[in-house]
Write a protein that holds these residues in place. Sequence first.
Motif, PDB file in Angstrom:
ATOM      1  N   ASP A 264       0.824  -1.214   0.000  1.00  0.00           N
ATOM      2  CA  ASP A 264       0.000   0.000   0.000  1.00  0.00           C
ATOM      3  C   ASP A 264       0.856   1.262   0.000  1.00  0.00           C
ATOM      4  O   ASP A 264       0.539   2.238  -0.696  1.00  0.00           O
ATOM      5  CB  ASP A 264      -0.932  -0.002   1.211  1.00  0.00           C
ATOM      6  CG  ASP A 264      -2.035  -1.047   1.093  1.00  0.00           C
ATOM      7  OD1 ASP A 264      -2.328  -1.454  -0.042  1.00  0.00           O
ATOM      8  OD2 ASP A 264      -2.576  -1.448   2.134  1.00  0.00           O
ATOM      9  N   THR A 268       0.000   2.425  -3.603  1.00  0.00           N
ATOM     10  CA  THR A 268      -1.189   3.241  -3.379  1.00  0.00           C
ATOM     11  C   THR A 268      -0.817   4.657  -2.963  1.00  0.00           C
ATOM     12  O   THR A 268      -1.297   5.628  -3.547  1.00  0.00           O
ATOM     13  CB  THR A 268      -2.086   2.603  -2.300  1.00  0.00           C
ATOM     14  OG1 THR A 268      -2.426   1.269  -2.695  1.00  0.00           O
ATOM     15  CG2 THR A 268      -3.359   3.406  -2.113  1.00  0.00           C
ATOM     16  N   SER A 269       0.062   4.769  -1.954  1.00  0.00           N
ATOM     17  CA  SER A 269       0.486   6.094  -1.497  1.00  0.00           C
ATOM     18  C   SER A 269       1.668   6.636  -2.286  1.00  0.00           C
ATOM     19  O   SER A 269       2.026   7.802  -2.117  1.00  0.00           O
ATOM     20  CB  SER A 269       0.847   6.035  -0.004  1.00  0.00           C
ATOM     21  OG  SER A 269      -0.241   5.568   0.766  1.00  0.00           O
TER      22      SER A 269
END
Length: 304
Positions: A264, A268-269
Amino acid sequence: MVHLNIPMPGRRFVISVPYIWLLVFFMLPFLILIYISFVDMGNDISPFKPLWNANTGMLKLKYDNYSSIFHPNDGGRIFQTIYIEAYGRSIGYALCTAVLCLFIGYPFAYFIARTSASVRPALVLMVMLPFWTSFLLRVYAWKGILADQGVFNRILMALGLTTEPFQMLYTDVSMLVGMTYVYLPFMVLPLYANLVKMDFRLLEAAYDLGSSPFKAFWLVTVPLSKAGIVAGFMLVFIPCVGEFVIPSLLGGAKNIMIGRVVWDEMFTSNNWPRACALAVVMIGLIVVPLGIYYHFRDAADLRH
């Protein structure tokens, strides 16, 4: 006549191959992880930014990528972050999986080692058969088996043992079942390789001296298979700590392990430095205890 002990070129080449492999495929990627973990990406997309400030002539290292792992940004208490929880959860699941694999795999390995030599290859082949299918497909199969309308719940309701399906998917049960199933061969194979070389006449001698079967097993077989137990435990525990696929498919929101957190953060980040810092800390949590263990084990062997 003086004999000079000079290694031959062929021997040097053979010895250098594993060192080159470790350097290229372990040490170099690990150094890249450490490098990125100190980078300050800012609003840039690329994580490969220089750490050397040409204007000041000093290194510009961002230690926040590590400090944020142990201390939340909102001023909360130290060691109470989502990352520490993920580390603890990962180590807990890995330990439980390794213990389950040991209790299930040891009888398997012992049985294979005690069978006749003509049957052993077929039994070992059966242990290795799961490796012939896709890892992802095997995990997806357990997702269908453990679902509310899966095989287990249908059997239980057909037998009249329950009127409603049990919640097995996205729980601790599904996580441990999936991880134990996937990593069980990693426990069975080193145990078998160790037990098959054991001299079983030692057990007969223990029986002749009046020992019970359980006592002979505990005092003779288990100590002689210690190397296989340690090897199998490490082969299961280490990959389980960083497991990503099984928690993503069989684990729920409360079962997030550090592998999913790293994913993540990176994809994602888009926070590559923090993801690399998390990976470096995870490797340290595994390598440092192993180094301490082998240090004291070697010291104990020298004393004996």
